[in-house]
Design a protein around this motif. Sequence first.
Motif, PDB file in Angstrom:
ATOM      1  N   UNK A 232       0.761  -1.353   0.006  1.00  0.00           N
ATOM      2  CA  UNK A 232       0.024  -0.105  -0.067  1.00  0.00           C
ATOM      3  C   UNK A 232       0.992   1.482   0.062  1.00  0.00           C
ATOM      4  N   UNK A 233       1.930   1.215   0.907  1.00  0.00           N
ATOM      5  CA  UNK A 233       2.866   2.429   0.709  1.00  0.00           C
ATOM      6  C   UNK A 233       3.452   2.537  -0.670  1.00  0.00           C
ATOM      7  N   UNK A 234       3.864   1.424  -1.284  1.00  0.00           N
ATOM      8  CA  UNK A 234       4.162   1.462  -2.718  1.00  0.00           C
ATOM      9  C   UNK A 234       3.322   2.004  -3.604  1.00  0.00           C
ATOM     10  N   UNK A 235       2.018   1.828  -3.413  1.00  0.00           N
ATOM     11  CA  UNK A 235       0.963   2.322  -4.328  1.00  0.00           C
ATOM     12  C   UNK A 235       0.691   3.846  -4.216  1.00  0.00           C
ATOM     13  N   UNK A 236       1.038   4.054  -2.749  1.00  0.00           N
ATOM     14  CA  UNK A 236       0.877   5.759  -2.425  1.00  0.00           C
ATOM     15  C   UNK A 236       1.848   6.201  -3.223  1.00  0.00           C
ATOM     16  N   UNK A 237       3.108   5.729  -3.107  1.00  0.00           N
ATOM     17  CA  UNK A 237       4.276   6.459  -3.829  1.00  0.00           C
ATOM     18  C   UNK A 237       4.324   6.704  -5.225  1.00  0.00           C
ATOM     19  N   UNK A 238       3.618   5.512  -5.863  1.00  0.00           N
ATOM     20  CA  UNK A 238       3.362   5.616  -7.210  1.00  0.00           C
ATOM     21  C   UNK A 238       2.133   6.339  -7.766  1.00  0.00           C
ATOM     22  N   UNK A 239       1.293   6.950  -6.654  1.00  0.00           N
ATOM     23  CA  UNK A 239       0.286   7.746  -7.181  1.00  0.00           C
ATOM     24  C   UNK A 239      -0.888   7.017  -7.190  1.00  0.00           C
ATOM     25  N   UNK A 240      -0.767   5.532  -7.007  1.00  0.00           N
ATOM     26  CA  UNK A 240      -2.025   4.695  -7.431  1.00  0.00           C
ATOM     27  C   UNK A 240      -2.758   4.461  -6.150  1.00  0.00           C
ATOM     28  N   UNK A 241      -2.785   5.098  -5.064  1.00  0.00           N
ATOM     29  CA  UNK A 241      -3.631   4.632  -3.849  1.00  0.00           C
ATOM     30  C   UNK A 241      -4.892   5.365  -3.737  1.00  0.00           C
ATOM     31  N   UNK A 242      -4.958   6.583  -4.642  1.00  0.00           N
ATOM     32  CA  UNK A 242      -6.064   7.267  -4.681  1.00  0.00           C
ATOM     33  C   UNK A 242      -6.427   8.398  -3.299  1.00  0.00           C
ATOM     34  N   UNK A 243      -5.279   8.228  -2.530  1.00  0.00           N
ATOM     35  CA  UNK A 243      -5.354   9.137  -1.170  1.00  0.00           C
ATOM     36  C   UNK A 243      -4.507  10.218  -1.261  1.00  0.00           C
ATOM     37  N   UNK A 244      -4.697  11.372  -0.776  1.00  0.00           N
ATOM     38  CA  UNK A 244      -4.009  12.528  -0.811  1.00  0.00           C
ATOM     39  C   UNK A 244      -3.726  12.918   0.595  1.00  0.00           C
ATOM     40  N   UNK A 245      -4.698  13.248   1.229  1.00  0.00           N
ATOM     41  CA  UNK A 245      -4.606  13.696   2.785  1.00  0.00           C
ATOM     42  C   UNK A 245      -4.317  12.490   3.770  1.00  0.00           C
ATOM     43  N   UNK A 246      -3.319  12.514   4.618  1.00  0.00           N
ATOM     44  CA  UNK A 246      -2.870  11.508   5.510  1.00  0.00           C
ATOM     45  C   UNK A 246      -3.265  11.968   6.884  1.00  0.00           C
ATOM     46  N   UNK A 247      -4.374  10.970   7.363  1.00  0.00           N
ATOM     47  CA  UNK A 247      -4.970  11.281   8.778  1.00  0.00           C
ATOM     48  C   UNK A 247      -4.897   9.911   9.401  1.00  0.00           C
ATOM     49  N   UNK A 248      -4.335   9.905  10.505  1.00  0.00           N
ATOM     50  CA  UNK A 248      -4.364   8.706  11.435  1.00  0.00           C
ATOM     51  C   UNK A 248      -5.556   8.793  12.173  1.00  0.00           C
ATOM     52  N   UNK A 249      -6.179   7.471  12.200  1.00  0.00           N
ATOM     53  CA  UNK A 249      -7.397   7.437  13.004  1.00  0.00           C
ATOM     54  C   UNK A 249      -8.529   6.498  12.219  1.00  0.00           C
ATOM     55  N   UNK A 250      -9.274   5.764  12.944  1.00  0.00           N
ATOM     56  CA  UNK A 250     -10.303   4.987  12.404  1.00  0.00           C
ATOM     57  C   UNK A 250     -11.385   4.603  13.345  1.00  0.00           C
TER      58      UNK A 250
END
Length: 266
Positions: A232-250
């Motif tokens: 998932x980190x790799x996908x984020x770095x490649x711009x493939x995660x669909x996520x921009x803002x990083x907010x911890x919590x759920x």
Amino acid sequence: MEAHKLETKIIPFPAAVKPKTKKADCEEYTEYKSDGKLKARPMDSIRSYDDFLAMQNYFLERGNIRDWAMWTTGVCFGFRISDLLKIKFGWVLNPDKSFRSRLTIIEKKTSKLNDFPLTEAIIQAFTKYFDSLDWNFDLNDQIFTSQKKCMMTPQSAWRILSNAARQVIPDITIGSHSLRKSHANIMACLLKSLIDVNSLTAVQFALNHSDFKTTMRYLGVMDKTLNKGRTLVSDFVLGNSGVNELTIGSSATIDDVLAEIQKITK
């Protein structure tokens, strides 16, 4: 009657006392201690994919492919800077210079073994960097070296990253430890329910385990979860995660956690 003579005492006027000068008033501030080591200060994680790209573009626009690769792979690996800088070409490449599937290192601080998959983002970043070197290197050499072809120091890496961040994301404090913090933040946000502390703690108590890592190992999904997170980190770095803002919590429930574990183990 003879008048008493008055004794006169001469009290010297006190000499002017020179005000003490604070060290900070006369010495330029430095990020390093007297022994050459960096002073301890908290580093931030990136807050978004925009932050990550801003750092990448800063290095690319200046033709600093080595520094671009250090930033990119550093976020992908999440290693401490001392471990990242000691990686050799032969640790990620086979003798024929094809990429290995995994990198295994012994962490300097903990002496623990870390077996890490070479994800797509890591291979792409190293390929771009090695192309810039025309693949002309010895497999026994460190990947990240100084201009004098010596192993780069943690202080140099900190300076490179810190100086770049001051130009493009000056409102947060970025340094070499930001690589590790950013990796953790990205994984935490993308794994969502699997890293929800409250939910994992509840599962832990339900199974009467001492910590949630024991629970994850008991369920047989620790390695799979870690590898999923690294992908998932790799996908984020490649711009493939669909996520921009990083907010911890759920707000995930125990059922959400167990359902996610079930999906991973399929």
